[in-house]
Design a protein around this motif. Structure first.
Motif, PDB file in Angstrom:
ATOM      1  N   LYS A  41       0.834  -1.201   0.000  1.00  0.00           N
ATOM      2  CA  LYS A  41       0.000   0.000   0.000  1.00  0.00           C
ATOM      3  C   LYS A  41       0.872   1.255   0.000  1.00  0.00           C
ATOM      4  N   LYS A  42       1.915   1.258   0.822  1.00  0.00           N
ATOM      5  CA  LYS A  42       2.823   2.410   0.878  1.00  0.00           C
ATOM      6  C   LYS A  42       3.580   2.581  -0.433  1.00  0.00           C
ATOM      7  N   GLU A  43       4.018   1.468  -1.019  1.00  0.00           N
ATOM      8  CA  GLU A  43       4.751   1.533  -2.281  1.00  0.00           C
ATOM      9  C   GLU A  43       3.852   2.061  -3.398  1.00  0.00           C
ATOM     10  N   ILE A  44       2.612   1.620  -3.427  1.00  0.00           N
ATOM     11  CA  ILE A  44       1.666   2.108  -4.437  1.00  0.00           C
ATOM     12  C   ILE A  44       1.418   3.604  -4.254  1.00  0.00           C
ATOM     13  N   ALA A  45       1.264   4.037  -3.019  1.00  0.00           N
ATOM     14  CA  ALA A  45       1.045   5.464  -2.749  1.00  0.00           C
ATOM     15  C   ALA A  45       2.254   6.281  -3.202  1.00  0.00           C
ATOM     16  N   LYS A  46       3.451   5.766  -2.959  1.00  0.00           N
ATOM     17  CA  LYS A  46       4.674   6.461  -3.370  1.00  0.00           C
ATOM     18  C   LYS A  46       4.731   6.581  -4.894  1.00  0.00           C
ATOM     19  N   ILE A  47       4.434   5.492  -5.589  1.00  0.00           N
ATOM     20  CA  ILE A  47       4.452   5.509  -7.055  1.00  0.00           C
ATOM     21  C   ILE A  47       3.388   6.467  -7.588  1.00  0.00           C
ATOM     22  N   GLN A  48       2.216   6.459  -6.974  1.00  0.00           N
ATOM     23  CA  GLN A  48       1.150   7.375  -7.400  1.00  0.00           C
ATOM     24  C   GLN A  48       1.592   8.828  -7.219  1.00  0.00           C
ATOM     25  N   GLU A  65       4.632   9.984  -7.230  1.00  0.00           N
ATOM     26  CA  GLU A  65       5.644  10.280  -8.244  1.00  0.00           C
ATOM     27  C   GLU A  65       4.988  10.541  -9.597  1.00  0.00           C
ATOM     28  N   LYS A  66       4.006   9.727  -9.948  1.00  0.00           N
ATOM     29  CA  LYS A  66       3.328   9.897 -11.236  1.00  0.00           C
ATOM     30  C   LYS A  66       2.528  11.203 -11.278  1.00  0.00           C
ATOM     31  N   VAL A  67       1.895  11.550 -10.173  1.00  0.00           N
ATOM     32  CA  VAL A  67       1.145  12.813 -10.117  1.00  0.00           C
ATOM     33  C   VAL A  67       2.107  13.981 -10.294  1.00  0.00           C
ATOM     34  N   THR A  68       3.270  13.904  -9.664  1.00  0.00           N
ATOM     35  CA  THR A  68       4.272  14.963  -9.803  1.00  0.00           C
ATOM     36  C   THR A  68       4.729  15.061 -11.254  1.00  0.00           C
ATOM     37  N   GLN A  69       5.018  13.910 -11.879  1.00  0.00           N
ATOM     38  CA  GLN A  69       5.449  13.911 -13.284  1.00  0.00           C
ATOM     39  C   GLN A  69       4.373  14.501 -14.186  1.00  0.00           C
ATOM     40  N   LEU A  70       3.135  14.101 -13.951  1.00  0.00           N
ATOM     41  CA  LEU A  70       2.044  14.619 -14.779  1.00  0.00           C
ATOM     42  C   LEU A  70       1.838  16.117 -14.568  1.00  0.00           C
ATOM     43  N   SER A  71       1.975  16.577 -13.338  1.00  0.00           N
ATOM     44  CA  SER A  71       1.842  18.010 -13.054  1.00  0.00           C
ATOM     45  C   SER A  71       2.925  18.802 -13.771  1.00  0.00           C
ATOM     46  N   GLU A  72       4.145  18.273 -13.749  1.00  0.00           N
ATOM     47  CA  GLU A  72       5.241  18.951 -14.451  1.00  0.00           C
ATOM     48  C   GLU A  72       4.985  18.978 -15.952  1.00  0.00           C
ATOM     49  N   GLU A  73       4.494  17.881 -16.492  1.00  0.00           N
ATOM     50  CA  GLU A  73       4.200  17.818 -17.928  1.00  0.00           C
ATOM     51  C   GLU A  73       3.062  18.771 -18.294  1.00  0.00           C
ATOM     52  N   ILE A  74       2.053  18.834 -17.474  1.00  0.00           N
ATOM     53  CA  ILE A  74       0.938  19.765 -17.710  1.00  0.00           C
ATOM     54  C   ILE A  74       1.442  21.203 -17.691  1.00  0.00           C
ATOM     55  N   SER A  75       2.304  21.507 -16.747  1.00  0.00           N
ATOM     56  CA  SER A  75       2.868  22.855 -16.657  1.00  0.00           C
ATOM     57  C   SER A  75       3.667  23.191 -17.917  1.00  0.00           C
TER      58      SER A  75
END
Length: 79
Positions: A34-41, A43-53
Motif C-alpha cells: 500500500k505504501k509503495e503504491i502510494a509512493k508511485i502514485q 511520483e506519477k502525479v508529480t510527473q504529470l503536473s510537471e508535464e501539464i505545466s
C-alpha cells in the motif's frame, strides 16, 4: 464422544493459531505494498503536473505567436 469432541476442538484451535500466524506477515506485506503504491502514485502525479505545466507554457507561447502579425511571425520563424 467427549474425547472426539476434545480432538475436534484441539484441531480447530491449532488451525486458528496457524491462521493467526499467517495473518500478521500477510497484513504487514499488504501495508508495505500500500505504501509503495502510494509512493508511485505520488511520483506519477508529480510527473504529470510537471508535464501539464510544460504543455501549458508551450500553449501560451503558441498563443502569443498566433496573435503576432503574419509578417512578424514569418520573420521570426525564418530566423
Amino acid at each position: 464422544m467427549e474425547a472426539e469432541r476434545q480432538k475436534i476442538v484441539s484441531e480447530f484451535e491449532q488451525l486458528r493459531q496457524f491462521l493467526k500466524e499467517q495473518e500478521q506477515p500477510l497484513l504487514a506485506l499488504l501495508e508495505e505494498l500500500k505504501k509503495e503504491i502510494a509512493k508511485i502514485q505520488d511520483e506519477k502525479v508529480t510527473q504529470l503536473s510537471e508535464e501539464i505545466s510544460r504543455l501549458s507554457e508551450l500553449i501560451g507561447e503558441m498563443d502569443k505567436k498566433r496573435q503576432q502579425p503574419v509578417r512578424e511571425f514569418l520573420q521570426v520563424s525564418l530566423c
